[in-house]
Design a protein around this motif. Structure first.
Motif, PDB file in Angstrom:
ATOM      1  N   MET A   1      27.072   8.442 -56.383  1.00 13.79           N
ATOM      2  CA  MET A   1      25.641   8.524 -56.697  1.00 13.79           C
ATOM      3  C   MET A   1      25.424   9.232 -58.026  1.00 13.79           C
ATOM      4  N   PHE A   2      26.211  10.276 -58.293  1.00 17.22           N
ATOM      5  CA  PHE A   2      26.104  10.972 -59.579  1.00 17.22           C
ATOM      6  C   PHE A   2      26.437  10.023 -60.729  1.00 17.22           C
ATOM      7  N   ILE A   3      27.465   9.177 -60.522  1.00  8.74           N
ATOM      8  CA  ILE A   3      27.836   8.199 -61.554  1.00  8.74           C
ATOM      9  C   ILE A   3      26.675   7.246 -61.808  1.00  8.74           C
ATOM     10  N   CYS A   4      25.965   6.855 -60.746  1.00 16.26           N
ATOM     11  CA  CYS A   4      24.820   5.949 -60.920  1.00 16.26           C
ATOM     12  C   CYS A   4      23.728   6.597 -61.775  1.00 16.26           C
ATOM     13  N   VAL A   5      23.431   7.871 -61.477  1.00 15.54           N
ATOM     14  CA  VAL A   5      22.402   8.588 -62.266  1.00 15.54           C
ATOM     15  C   VAL A   5      22.866   8.725 -63.711  1.00 15.54           C
ATOM     16  N   LEU A   6      24.146   9.087 -63.890  1.00 13.63           N
ATOM     17  CA  LEU A   6      24.694   9.233 -65.235  1.00 13.63           C
ATOM     18  C   LEU A   6      24.637   7.916 -66.000  1.00 13.63           C
ATOM     19  N   SER A   7      24.982   6.824 -65.302  1.00 15.46           N
ATOM     20  CA  SER A   7      24.962   5.504 -65.946  1.00 15.46           C
ATOM     21  C   SER A   7      23.552   5.136 -66.403  1.00 15.46           C
ATOM     22  N   LEU A   8      22.549   5.448 -65.556  1.00 11.77           N
ATOM     23  CA  LEU A   8      21.166   5.155 -65.921  1.00 11.77           C
ATOM     24  C   LEU A   8      20.761   5.950 -67.147  1.00 11.77           C
ATOM     25  N   ALA A   9      21.173   7.237 -67.168  1.00  9.71           N
ATOM     26  CA  ALA A   9      20.851   8.079 -68.308  1.00  9.71           C
ATOM     27  C   ALA A   9      21.508   7.572 -69.586  1.00  9.71           C
ATOM     28  N   ILE A  10      22.757   7.148 -69.487  1.00 12.23           N
ATOM     29  CA  ILE A  10      23.459   6.624 -70.660  1.00 12.23           C
ATOM     30  C   ILE A  10      22.807   5.338 -71.131  1.00 12.23           C
ATOM     31  N   SER A  11      22.337   4.521 -70.193  1.00 14.49           N
ATOM     32  CA  SER A  11      21.674   3.261 -70.553  1.00 14.49           C
ATOM     33  C   SER A  11      20.420   3.526 -71.389  1.00 14.49           C
ATOM     34  N   TYR A  12      19.625   4.517 -70.949  1.00 16.70           N
ATOM     35  CA  TYR A  12      18.434   4.861 -71.732  1.00 16.70           C
ATOM     36  C   TYR A  12      18.811   5.455 -73.078  1.00 16.70           C
TER      37      TYR A  12
ATOM     38  N   ILE B   1      13.374   4.535 -55.792  1.00 16.90           N
ATOM     39  CA  ILE B   1      13.827   3.239 -55.265  1.00 16.90           C
ATOM     40  C   ILE B   1      15.212   2.898 -55.809  1.00 16.90           C
ATOM     41  N   PHE B   2      15.447   3.233 -57.062  1.00 15.96           N
ATOM     42  CA  PHE B   2      16.767   3.033 -57.668  1.00 15.96           C
ATOM     43  C   PHE B   2      17.847   3.738 -56.850  1.00 15.96           C
ATOM     44  N   LEU B   3      17.601   5.023 -56.540  1.00 18.37           N
ATOM     45  CA  LEU B   3      18.588   5.788 -55.759  1.00 18.37           C
ATOM     46  C   LEU B   3      18.744   5.206 -54.356  1.00 18.37           C
ATOM     47  N   LEU B   4      17.635   4.778 -53.740  1.00 15.61           N
ATOM     48  CA  LEU B   4      17.694   4.230 -52.386  1.00 15.61           C
ATOM     49  C   LEU B   4      18.513   2.938 -52.344  1.00 15.61           C
ATOM     50  N   VAL B   5      18.296   2.055 -53.325  1.00 11.26           N
ATOM     51  CA  VAL B   5      19.041   0.785 -53.357  1.00 11.26           C
ATOM     52  C   VAL B   5      20.528   1.041 -53.550  1.00 11.26           C
ATOM     53  N   ARG B   6      20.855   1.916 -54.522  1.00  7.62           N
ATOM     54  CA  ARG B   6      22.273   2.207 -54.760  1.00  7.62           C
ATOM     55  C   ARG B   6      22.914   2.847 -53.524  1.00  7.62           C
ATOM     56  N   ALA B   7      22.256   3.822 -52.937  1.00 12.14           N
ATOM     57  CA  ALA B   7      22.826   4.516 -51.771  1.00 12.14           C
ATOM     58  C   ALA B   7      22.996   3.557 -50.595  1.00 12.14           C
ATOM     59  N   SER B   8      21.999   2.687 -50.371  1.00 11.67           N
ATOM     60  CA  SER B   8      22.073   1.743 -49.256  1.00 11.67           C
ATOM     61  C   SER B   8      23.213   0.751 -49.450  1.00 11.67           C
ATOM     62  N   SER B   9      23.346   0.237 -50.674  1.00 16.12           N
ATOM     63  CA  SER B   9      24.421  -0.734 -50.933  1.00 16.12           C
ATOM     64  C   SER B   9      25.787  -0.095 -50.761  1.00 16.12           C
ATOM     65  N   PHE B  10      25.938   1.161 -51.217  1.00 18.69           N
ATOM     66  CA  PHE B  10      27.224   1.857 -51.047  1.00 18.69           C
ATOM     67  C   PHE B  10      27.509   2.092 -49.560  1.00 18.69           C
ATOM     68  N   TYR B  11      26.446   2.449 -48.825  1.00 18.63           N
ATOM     69  CA  TYR B  11      26.632   2.758 -47.408  1.00 18.63           C
ATOM     70  C   TYR B  11      27.068   1.522 -46.623  1.00 18.63           C
ATOM     71  N   PHE B  12      26.355   0.420 -46.828  1.00 19.01           N
ATOM     72  CA  PHE B  12      26.658  -0.790 -46.040  1.00 19.01           C
ATOM     73  C   PHE B  12      27.957  -1.464 -46.496  1.00 19.01           C
ATOM     74  N   ALA B  13      28.315  -1.332 -47.776  1.00 18.95           N
ATOM     75  CA  ALA B  13      29.575  -1.917 -48.275  1.00 18.95           C
ATOM     76  C   ALA B  13      30.772  -1.011 -48.029  1.00 18.95           C
ATOM     77  N   LYS B  14      30.514   0.235 -47.563  1.00 18.74           N
ATOM     78  CA  LYS B  14      31.582   1.202 -47.251  1.00 18.74           C
ATOM     79  C   LYS B  14      32.490   1.468 -48.453  1.00 18.74           C
ATOM     80  N   THR B  15      31.923   1.494 -49.646  1.00 22.90           N
ATOM     81  CA  THR B  15      32.751   1.721 -50.843  1.00 22.90           C
ATOM     82  C   THR B  15      33.341   3.118 -50.869  1.00 22.90           C
ATOM     83  N   TYR B  16      32.745   4.041 -50.136  1.00 17.50           N
ATOM     84  CA  TYR B  16      33.182   5.439 -50.146  1.00 17.50           C
ATOM     85  C   TYR B  16      34.302   5.705 -49.133  1.00 17.50           C
ATOM     86  N   ARG B  17      34.670   4.687 -48.321  1.00 20.30           N
ATOM     87  CA  ARG B  17      35.626   4.905 -47.240  1.00 20.30           C
ATOM     88  C   ARG B  17      37.078   4.685 -47.662  1.00 20.30           C
TER      89      ARG B  17
END
Length: 625
Positions: free
Chosen positions: A19-30, A57-73
Motif C-alpha cells: 500500500m505504501f508503494i501505491c501511495v509513493l507511485s501516485l506521488a511520483i506520477s504527480y 477510493i484509490f486506496l480502497l480499490v488498491r487494497a481490495s484488489s490486493f486482498y482478493f488476489a492474495k498478492t501479500y501471501r
C-alpha cells in the motif's frame, strides 16, 4: 553481505508495504506530471480538490484488489514468474477500475475526472515496477546470502532450450553449492553465439577447448532425450578431463512439477548404453492387449515387472502377476501407480502343476508372457536339477495349460545363452524353446519365443555387482580381459517383447538387435570413472578367471541359423532347427522324470542328448562331451 532473516515476513507487513508503494507511485506520477517542480500552490489549486475525493477510493480499490488476489501471501524470497503475472493482472485491474470511474465521475458527479489519464498510466507503470523490483531485489539478496559459505561450483549446462533454463533456476536454489553457470553448450548451430541472460551459448564441439582452459567442476545434461551418440561423446570428453557429469531426471519425477537441485544425479552407465528410442506399433500392440486378461510369470523380476508396467499402458482387462518370491512380488505390486486396480498378484511356483492349473482355471488368461526362470549360470551349473525343474518342467506345464485353456498367444522370454549353450542354464532355456516351438504345430495357441542378451540393471547382472564393489572400495572383479557381452536396457527389452509378441503368428524365435558387444573390462573402467574414482589410485580391477560354463563371447544365433527381417528394424526372425513334437516330448519327459533321482551327471547327460550343440566349458560336465 546483507543477512536476511530466515523466517517469513508477516503478511500484514507485506500488505502495508504494498500500500505504501501505491501511495509513493501516485506521488511520483504527480511529480512527473509537474516536471518535479515543487509548487504547492499550483498543486493545491489545480489538483487537490480533485484528488481529495479520489484518494480514499484509490486506496480502497488498491487494497481490495490486493486482498482478493492474495498478492501479500507469497513468500517474497521465492518470488516466481507466476507471482509476477499475478501482480501484473492485479495492478492492471485496479488501474482499469480507475479508468472506468473517471468518465462516471465526469458525467454524473462534478465534471472532473477521477484521476487524469496520464496519472493513471504513470501510476500503473510505476506501481508495477516498484512492486516487482522490491520483490526480486529481496529474492536476489536472499539468494546471495544463501551462497555465503557454500562450496563454489563452476557448471556447464548441455542444452540451451527451455529445460536448460529450468535447470539454471534449480541451480540457483541449490542449498549445498554456489553454482556459477559458466556457459551453455548446444548441438544446434543456430543457437551458437547467442546469449541467455548474459551467458554465452557455445558449440558442443568446443567443449574440449572450454574444459582445457577453464576450471569446470561439473557438466549437467539439460536435455531429457539427447542424441545418444552426442551424449556419449560429451560424457567421454568430461571423463577425459576429470569433470563430473550429471543429468536431470524425467519430468514425471519432478517434485510438484518443479525441478529441484537435489534431484540432479550422476550420469549412470545405463544412460550411455541405451540406444535411440524404440518405435512401437502401438496400434497393433493395443489390439493385442486392450481388454484382455494377461498373465505375466516371473512378475517380481526385472523383466517380468517391466512387462507388467508396459502392458498396463494398453489398458488390459486384467494383469495376473505370478511369482514365487513373496516380498519382491509385494514390492512390485505396491510400486505400481497407474491402473493398479487392473493388477492381481498371485503367489505360486511355475513347476507346481496343481497350482498352475488352478490359476489358469480361475483367471482364464488370454495372453501369457513367460518370464519366470532361473538365470544365473554358476548357480545352475551347481544345481542342474533345479534348472530342469523350473526352466524346463515349469515351461512345459505352462505351455500345456495354455493349450488346454485356449490361450491365444504364449510369449516365452529366452536368452542368448540358449545359442550353442556352454552351460546348464543356457541348455535348459534351449530345451524350453524347443518344446514351445515344436508344440506350436499341434496347438491352437500361438507359441512365440523372444531371445535377447544381457539386460542392464537386472537382478544379479554385472552392473549392480560393479556398483556395489565400487561403493565398497573394490576391487572390481572381471572374469577375463576379453569377455564381451551384448547389453540392452530393461525398458528396451520389454518393449521389444511386446512388439515381437504382437507380430508373432506362432513358431517363431525372434532375435533382438542388441547392437555392438561391449568388453566387460571397458564397462568396469567407465563405471569407475563415472563414480569419480581413478583406476590404479583409488580402486583396482581384479581378473578372477572364467567361471564354470561361462563364454568369452555370447551369440544370438547359432552358425547354422539365419534370419529373416520383420517390419521392425530391431527384430529379426531366427530360422532355427525344427523338431518332431512326439519325439522331443518323450525326451523332455524323461529328463523331467530324472529330477527325482537327483543325479546331476545323468541330468546333464540327458540335456546334451536333447541339445547336441551343448558343449560344456570350464565345467566338470566337459567329460560328457
Amino acid at each position: 553481505m546483507i543477512k536476511l532473516p530466515e523466517r517469513n515476513t508477516p503478511r500484514w507487513l507485506i500488505f502495508l508495504i504494498d500500500m505504501f508503494i501505491c501511495v509513493l507511485s501516485l506521488a511520483i506520477s504527480y511529480a512527473i506530471r509537474f516536471d518535479f517542480v515543487a509548487d504547492s500552490t499550483l498543486f493545491l489549486e489545480k489538483e487537490w480538490s480533485q484528488l481529495e475525493w479520489a484518494f480514499p477510493i484509490f486506496l480502497l480499490v488498491r487494497a481490495s484488489s490486493f486482498y482478493f488476489a492474495k498478492t501479500y501471501r507469497g513468500i517474497i524470497r521465492y518470488t516466481s514468474s507466476e507471482d509476477a503475472k499475478r501482480l501484473f493482472f492485479t495492478v492492471a485491474f485496479g488501474s482499469l477500475v480507475f479508468a472506468l470511474i473517471s468518465p462516471v465521475r465526469y458525467h454524473l458527479v462534478d465534471d472532473f475526472y477521477f484521476l487524469p489519464r496520464p496519472i493513471i498510466i504513470l501510476d500503473f507503470l510505476i506501481t508495477l515496477f516498484l512492486m516487482l523490483a522490491s520483490r526480486f531485489m529481496i529474492k536476489l539478496l536472499y539468494l546471495e546470502s544463501r551462497k555465503k559459505g557454500k562450496l563454489k561450483r563452476n557448471v556447464i549446462i548441455y542444452g540451451s532450450g527451455e529445460l536448460g533454463l529450468i535447470l539454471r533456476r534449480a541451480l540457483e536454489q541449490d542449498h549445498k553449492h554456489k553454482n556459477v553457470v559458466f556457459a551453455y553448450v548446444d548441438d544446434d548451430p543456430k543457437k551458437v553465439g547467442k546469449r541467455i541472460e548474459g551467458i554465452n551459448i557455445q558449440s558442443t564441439s568446443e567443449l574440449p577447448n572450454i574444459l582445457s582452459k577453464n576450471e569446470i567442476d561439473s557438466l549437467i545434461i539439460g536435455v531429457l532425450k539427447p542424441d545418444i551418440s552426442n551424449k556419449k561423446s560429451v560424457v567421454d570428453i568430461c571423463l577425459d578431463y576429470g569433470v563430473e557429469t550429471l543429468s536431470i531426471p524425467p519430468i514425471e519425477s519432478w517434485v510438484n512439477g518443479e525441478l529441484k537441485a537435489g534431484q540432479i544425479r550422476k550420469v549412470k552407465i545405463e544412460d550411455l548404453l541405451g540406444r535411440k528410442e524404440i518405435k512401437l506399433s502401438k496400434d497393433k500392440i493395443s489390439a493385442e492387449l486392450k481388454g484382455k486378461r494377461v498373465l505375466v510369470t516371473g512378475a517380481a523380476g526385472s523383466i517380468g515387472s517391466e512387462i507388467v508396467r508396459q502392458v498396463l499402458k494398453f489398458i488390459p482387462e486384467q494383469v495376473i502377476m505370478l511369482d514365487q518370491a513373496e516380498s519382491p512380488l509385494y514390492d512390485v505390486h505396491n510400486g505400481i501407480q497407474s491402473h493398479r486396480d487392473l493388477v492381481t498378484p498371485v503367489l505360486g511356483d511355475v513347476a507346481n502343476e496343481h497350482r498352475m492349473k488352478n490359476l489358469f482355471s480361475t483367471f482364464q488368461p488370454q495372453i501369457v508372457y513367460h518370464a519366470a526362470a532361473y538365470k544365473h549360470v554358476p548357480m545352475m551349473e551347481d544345481n542342474p536339477s533345479e534348472a530342469v525343474l523350473t526352466n524346463v518342467r515349469g515351461t512345459k506345464i505352462l505351455a500345456d495349460l495354455a493349450d488346454q485353456f485356449q490361450v491365444s498367444k504364449f510369449v516365452m522370454v529366452s536368452t542368448d545363452k540358449a545359442v550353442n549353450p556352454t552351460n546348464v542354464m543356457g541348455a535348459s532355456k534351449r530345451i524350453a524353446e524347443i518344446y514351445c516351438q515344436s508344440f506350436n504345430s499341434r496347438s491352437n495357441t500361438q507359441f512365440v519365443t523372444t531371445r535377447f542378451g544381457n539386460v542392464l540393471g537386472s537382478n544379479g547382472s554385472v552392473i549392480p555387482l560393479f556398483e556395489r564393489q565400487i561403493r565398497e572400495g573394490g576391487p572390481v572383479t572381471v572374469t577375463h580381459e576379453k569377455v564381451t557381452r551384448f547389453f540392452m536396457t530393461i525398458p528396451e527389452a520389454c518393449q521389444l517383447v511386446l512388439e515381437a509378441g504382437s507380430m508373432g503368428e506362432g513358431g517363431e524365435v525372434f532375435v533382438f538387435d542388441m547392437g555392438e558387444s561391449i568388453k566387460i573390462i571397458d564397462l568396469a573402467r567407465k563405471m569407475i570413472s563415472l563414480s569419480g574414482l581413478k583406476l590404479g589410485e583409488d580402486i583396482e580391477i581384479e581378473i578372477t578367471g572364467l567361471r564354470p560354463g561361462e563364454k568369452l563371447y555370447e551369440e544370438l544365433l547359432a552358425a547354422e541359423e539365419n534370419t529373416l527381417p520383420t517390419h521392425h528394424p530391431q527384430i529379426l526372425i531366427g530360422r532355427v532347427k525344427e523338431y518332431d513334437f512326439e519325439e522331443i516330448e518323450e525326451h523332455i519327459k524323461a529328463l523331467i522324470d530324472s529330477f527325482d533321482a537327483q543325479e546331476n551327471t545323468d541330468i546333464v547327460g540327458q540335456m546334451k542328448r536333447i541339445v547336441p550343440e551343448f558343449i560344456s566349458k570350464n565345467s566338470d560336465y566337459s567329460k560328457l562331451d
